[in-house]
Design a protein around this motif. Structure first.
Motif, PDB file in Angstrom:
ATOM      1  N   LEU A 173       0.804  -1.216   0.000  1.00  0.00           N
ATOM      2  CA  LEU A 173       0.000   0.000   0.000  1.00  0.00           C
ATOM      3  C   LEU A 173       0.839   1.268   0.000  1.00  0.00           C
ATOM      4  CD1 LEU A 173      -2.850  -0.936   2.501  1.00  0.00           C
ATOM      5  CD2 LEU A 173      -3.066  -0.553   0.066  1.00  0.00           C
ATOM      6  N   HIS A 181      -2.860   5.072  -2.052  1.00  0.00           N
ATOM      7  CA  HIS A 181      -3.251   3.934  -1.236  1.00  0.00           C
ATOM      8  C   HIS A 181      -4.710   3.974  -0.841  1.00  0.00           C
ATOM      9  CE1 HIS A 181      -3.111   6.547   2.346  1.00  0.00           C
ATOM     10  NE2 HIS A 181      -2.036   7.069   1.793  1.00  0.00           N
ATOM     11  N   SER A 185      -6.417  -0.429  -6.255  1.00  0.00           N
ATOM     12  CA  SER A 185      -7.194  -1.649  -6.474  1.00  0.00           C
ATOM     13  C   SER A 185      -6.464  -2.530  -7.468  1.00  0.00           C
ATOM     14  CB  SER A 185      -8.604  -1.310  -6.990  1.00  0.00           C
ATOM     15  OG  SER A 185      -9.374  -2.479  -7.167  1.00  0.00           O
ATOM     16  N   THR A 186      -5.515  -3.320  -6.948  1.00  0.00           N
ATOM     17  CA  THR A 186      -4.746  -4.238  -7.781  1.00  0.00           C
ATOM     18  C   THR A 186      -4.833  -5.635  -7.194  1.00  0.00           C
ATOM     19  OG1 THR A 186      -2.698  -3.868  -6.537  1.00  0.00           O
ATOM     20  CG2 THR A 186      -3.143  -2.393  -8.409  1.00  0.00           C
ATOM     21  N   CYS A 189      -2.455  -5.986  -4.269  1.00  0.00           N
ATOM     22  CA  CYS A 189      -2.956  -5.311  -3.073  1.00  0.00           C
ATOM     23  C   CYS A 189      -4.035  -6.154  -2.396  1.00  0.00           C
ATOM     24  CB  CYS A 189      -3.506  -3.944  -3.464  1.00  0.00           C
ATOM     25  SG  CYS A 189      -4.312  -3.049  -2.124  1.00  0.00           S
ATOM     26  N   LYS A 190      -4.977  -6.663  -3.172  1.00  0.00           N
ATOM     27  CA  LYS A 190      -6.050  -7.478  -2.600  1.00  0.00           C
ATOM     28  C   LYS A 190      -5.498  -8.770  -2.009  1.00  0.00           C
ATOM     29  CE  LYS A 190      -9.490  -5.604  -5.798  1.00  0.00           C
ATOM     30  NZ  LYS A 190     -10.358  -5.846  -6.957  1.00  0.00           N
ATOM     31  N   GLU A 258     -12.023  -0.790  -4.183  1.00  0.00           N
ATOM     32  CA  GLU A 258     -10.711  -0.438  -3.665  1.00  0.00           C
ATOM     33  C   GLU A 258      -9.839  -1.694  -3.479  1.00  0.00           C
ATOM     34  OE1 GLU A 258     -13.464   1.154  -1.848  1.00  0.00           O
ATOM     35  OE2 GLU A 258     -13.261   2.761  -3.320  1.00  0.00           O
ATOM     36  N   CYS A 259      -9.165  -1.730  -2.326  1.00  0.00           N
ATOM     37  CA  CYS A 259      -8.214  -2.816  -2.070  1.00  0.00           C
ATOM     38  C   CYS A 259      -8.772  -3.855  -1.100  1.00  0.00           C
ATOM     39  CB  CYS A 259      -6.916  -2.218  -1.518  1.00  0.00           C
ATOM     40  SG  CYS A 259      -5.517  -3.346  -1.507  1.00  0.00           S
TER      41      CYS A 259
END
Length: 402
Positions: A173, A181, A185-186, A189-190, A258-259
């Motif tokens: 992040l 951050h 939303s990748t 990241c998730k 988002e993440c």
């Protein structure tokens, strides 16, 4: 700091500012859509100017509004902004937002979150190092291989994984200052968020296993078979995995935003939070039962001379280990996530980050069996021979961390 702190999700002030503005904008746009049939009427229409939602007004009317609530995130002020409704439309705000709604250059929350991040980074780093040494010790000495230490090692692994997960999530992040951050939303990241939540869940459930096993040590008829250890493994590793899979599916199909680290007002967050809350409650009840049993066994009229010192040591270790099993989370368990955020941060991040260090010290470095094995190893090294280990070097199932 967007961090999976046990089961509390706290927004960085910068992100809270962004999301608050987004919520205000959506609310204003909905109102504008609902009043769309009145667009032909005279006067100034309701409008969103990227900061405040200005209501409808008649020509010549002056509208006065307090500084938007979003500014209270940075400084509690009661400034007023005004606009005139003219024949040509809305006038510019006066005084300007930056004058009416003063924002400090240095946001107090920024420095506070930075301090919290520094403390928990040191805490998780110290826990990671001490737990790694403890695992090596328990694996190195074969005489320490028993059911009790097997459970301890699993708990150590969960603390190690949680520390690693926190560092991975922070690195994902906050890899650079240019990383957004708040809206990132990748897949990476998730994945880091999922891994972090899984490690936190396994940690809580192995704490539950420790509490169950500590109860079992006080109950003579408790089965200590290999099948029982497999049952513990399924509870500690398997059940959290099922919950995480269900949560992933719910986020993919219903809340892929988002993440996946923002769970405000999300019903699906209870797929993870619910079992953790239950485990904390069960741990608390188990500790009450442990204390009840120890009080009974320490009754001078019932206690046996041979067991008195042993039960007193167990009582001492139990009282010292109460924070270890998450019973301190009972304070905030049934309170809203936004209740006293500063205190929750201190308890769940700052103090919680050193929990692994405390576990390693109490369950390994102060363990009498471990100290005895290390002394024997040191004596063999000094004498240059491998003497026969004295009888009784291996502890009993009732040994305590002290």
């Amino acid at each position: 700091m967007l961090l999976c702190s046990e089961y509390l999700n706290i927004l960085h002030p910068e992100c809270e500012y962004i999301f608050q503005l987004a919520r205000d904008e959506q609310r204003c746009l909905r109102e504008i859509t609902d009043l769309g049939n009145l667009s032909s009427s005279s006067g100034c229409l309701q409008v969103w100017d990227a900061v405040v939602c200005w209501p409808r007004a008649a020509v010549g009317e002056t509208v006065h509004l307090l500084c938007p609530a979003v500014f209270s995130l940075f400084k509690n002020n009661t400034g007023i902004v005004s606009r005139n409704c003219t024949a040509g439309g809305w006038s510019h705000p006066f005084p300007p937002y930056h004058e009416a709604c003063i924002v400090e250059d240095e946001i107090p929350e920024e420095s506070y979150f930075a301090t919290v991040k520094l403390i928990y980074t040191v805490g998780y780093g110290a826990s990671l190092l001490s737990l790694s040494v403890a695992v090596v010790i328990l694996l190195l000495f074969r005489r320490l291989h028993c059911a009790r230490n097997y459970i301890h090692m699993q708990l150590f692994f969960t603390f190690i994984l949680k520390s690693v997960a926190v560092f991975v999530k922070d690195a994902t992040l906050f890899s650079s200052e240019d990383t957004d951050h708040c809206t990132l939303s990748t897949a990476a990241c998730k994945a880091s968020v999922v891994f972090c939540h899984y490690c936190v869940m396994t940690n809580f459930f192995w704490l539950l296993v420790e509490a169950v096993y500590l109860n079992s040590l006080l109950v003579s008829d408790f089965p200590r078979s290999r099948r029982c250890l497999w049952s513990f493994a399924l509870l500690g590793w398997g059940f959290p995995l099922i919950c995480i899979i269900l949560w992933i599916c719910s986020r993919l199909y219903f809340e892929d935003t988002e993440c996946w680290d923002i769970n405000e007002d999300s019903p699906y967050w209870w797929i993870i939070k619910g079992p953790i809350v239950v485990s904390i409650g069960v741990n608390f009840l188990l500790f009450m039962n442990i204390i009840r049993i120890l009080v009974q066994k320490l009754d001078p009229r019932l206690i046996q001379f041979n067991n008195s010192a042993q039960y007193r040591r167990l009582t001492k270790s139990t009282l010292l280990l109460i924070p270890l099993f998450g019973t301190h989370y009972m304070v905030f368990n049934f309170l809203p996530d936004y209740f006293n955020v500063s205190l929750r941060l201190c308890i769940e991040l700052c103090l919680g980050s050193f929990q692994g260090l405390i576990v390693a010290v109490l369950y390994c470095f102060l363990n009498q069996e471990v100290q005895k094995e290390i002394r024997l190893c040191w004596m063999r090294y000094q004498e240059g021979s491998y003497a026969v280990v004295p009888v009784g070097a291996k502890g009993s199932q009732m040994d305590t961390p002290f």
